[in-house]
Motif scaffolding. Structure first.
Motif, short mmCIF file in Angstrom:
data_model
loop_
_atom_site.label_atom_id
_atom_site.label_comp_id
_atom_site.label_asym_id
_atom_site.label_seq_id
_atom_site.Cartn_x
_atom_site.Cartn_y
_atom_site.Cartn_z
N ALA A 121 35.54 40.46 47.93
CA ALA A 121 35.06 40.84 46.60
C ALA A 121 36.21 41.45 45.81
CB ALA A 121 33.90 41.84 46.71
N GLU A 122 36.08 41.41 44.49
CA GLU A 122 37.11 42.03 43.64
C GLU A 122 36.48 42.53 42.35
OE1 GLU A 122 40.15 39.35 42.37
OE2 GLU A 122 38.75 37.71 41.95
N GLU A 123 37.18 43.47 41.72
CA GLU A 123 36.73 44.03 40.44
C GLU A 123 37.95 44.61 39.72
OE1 GLU A 123 34.92 43.90 37.75
OE2 GLU A 123 33.10 44.19 38.96
N THR A 124 37.90 44.62 38.39
CA THR A 124 39.01 45.13 37.58
C THR A 124 38.59 46.38 36.84
OG1 THR A 124 39.96 42.92 37.28
CG2 THR A 124 40.63 44.62 35.71
N ASN A 125 39.43 47.41 36.91
CA ASN A 125 39.20 48.69 36.22
C ASN A 125 40.16 48.80 35.04
OD1 ASN A 125 39.66 52.19 37.13
ND2 ASN A 125 38.32 51.30 35.62
N GLU A 126 39.61 48.92 33.82
CA GLU A 126 40.43 49.14 32.63
C GLU A 126 40.36 50.62 32.28
OE1 GLU A 126 40.54 45.52 29.68
OE2 GLU A 126 38.46 45.96 30.20
N ARG A 127 41.53 51.28 32.32
CA ARG A 127 41.61 52.72 32.12
C ARG A 127 42.32 52.99 30.80
NH1 ARG A 127 40.02 55.06 36.51
NH2 ARG A 127 40.99 57.05 35.97
#
Length: 408
Positions: A121-127
């Protein structure tokens, strides 16, 4: 990827740079061991990465707020450990994220421990550095070169001058998110101008903030200055020589003008405190330890470099880290406290961080233990382990109409 495994970032995949996220993995086998990885690319196209190994609970879930890392970039329960331990493959690399308009993008992924480490699984965090409604305006007025960050609304707002050794927008826009009007500028706007520094452009910056229409009558009380490293002796000098500075936050700095003479109104007001390069120690990593190479400002020959803060009317917050290996910030802080006390002053507070290093920065950014030194042009060790200010500024720069809750 496995359609059953889910990686979630809570409360959202999008957040501010200094806000935590909770990583949770579901859909694993009971007690399954997996590796969670993080990757991010900085503004210089350097790739940083980290990883940690976790064992799922009986229900096949991993929660980084609860579960300990078994091995990898860190061990134990560290909810934001994957962010704070991001590191480049090459030694002595600092994660450059200094421009406010682009988010810090981090890709998280979950991998099997067995075989080829297949991604599950993968996910992207925009900070994001800039919050909703905050405006960013480049300033080129007179001798001022910087960027102004303004909170949403009409104000009046407390005003802060953010002094970096070199230009960075990160701290300034994060303060603007909390309700401060902040002008970010640099001690060195180019690497050629390091032989002398003039205080006059920084006085212009103070005056610019005091007369800004969204600062309003509060500007008559004065503005705040926040600084770290080389910027601290400029901040102290503004408090000592320039009217209108109400509060100064000094972070891991010195009590003297290090490396360069300081001029004001075309006259030298401080002589330079110099380095003795014979006392630089090269470490096994190739980075240099310079903490003991700076001359003693209390020696008779160097007293002309000391900033006369005892004449200042400002309030001071001195913030020092125990493991600052760039210079002895704690000793400089103690010297200034002793000097102010000797002059009958009580206009200061102190904060001491055990285990922290020179680069005290906003939370949840990659920790950096060594990097290229901008003034000396070789790699140095900063020290520290990966790990009040708003409250202080808000107290001494209060605007009744702009009170917002501090969360630091």
């Amino acid at each position: 990827m496995s359609s059953q495994v889910r990686l979630r970032l809570l409360p959202s995949t999008r957040c501010l740079f200094d806000e935590p996220v909770q990583l949770k993995v579901a859909g694993l086998r009971s007690r399954q061991v997996v590796t969670i990885r993080a990757t991010s690319t900085d503004e210089r196209e350097v790739v940083f990465g980290s990883s940690a190994t976790y064992r799922a609970d009986d229900g096949g879930e991993v929660d980084l707020n609860r579960d300990p890392s078994l091995n990898g970039s860190y061990v134990g329960v560290q909810p934001m450990g994957l962010l704070q331990s991001l590191k480049a493959d090459t030694l002595h690399k600092y994660f450059f994220k200094n421009k406010a308009l682009n988010p810090h993008v981090v890709k998280f992924s979950v991998h099997e421990q067995e075989g080829d480490g297949r991604m599950l699984a993968e996910e992207t965090n925009e900070r994001f550095l800039m919050g909703d409604g905050v405006s960013r305006d480049p300033i080129k007025e007179g001798n001022i070169r910087g960027v102004l960050f303004t909170p949403p609304g009409e104000g009046p707002f407390p005003a802060v001058l953010d002094l970096g050794t070199f230009m960075s927008e990160k701290r300034a826009c994060l303060l603007a998110n909390k309700g401060f009007l902040v002008l970010s500028t640099a001690v060195f706007n180019d690497r050629q101008n390091m032989k002398e520094i003039h205080l006059d452009p920084f006085k212009e910056a103070v005056d610019f903030l005091r007369h800004h229409p969204k600062v309003g009558p509060a500007g008559s009380k004065g503005v705040g200055v926040i600084s770290r490293s080389k910027g601290t002796d400029i901040a102290l000098s503004l408090a000592a020589f320039v009217p209108g500075v109400q509060a100064v936050v000094w972070i891991n700095g010195t009590s003297a003008s290090v490396g360069t003479p300081l001029y004001y109104k075309k006259q030298q007001i401080l002589s330079p405190l110099m380095f003795d390069f014979s006392k630089v120690i090269t470490t096994k990593s190739g980075a240099n330890l310079i903490k003991y190479a700076i001359e003693d400002p209390l020696e008779e020959k160097n007293k002309g470099s000391l900033v006369p803060i005892e004449r200042a009317k400002s309030q001071f917050l001195f913030v020092a880290a125990e493991d600052d290996l760039n210079w002895d910030s704690k000793a400089y802080m103690d010297e200034m406290v002793e000097r102010l006390t000797r002059h009958g002053k009580e206009n200061f507070e102190t904060v001491f961080y055990p285990g922290a290093g020179h680069l005290l920065e906003p939370p949840y950014g990659p920790f950096c233990s060594s990097a290229l030194h901008g003034m000396l042009s070789f790699s140095v060790v900063w020290g520290g382990e990966p790990r009040k200010i708003q409250e202080f500024l808000r107290t001494h720069l209060s605007c009744d109409d702009a009170q917002t809750k501090a969360n630091l």
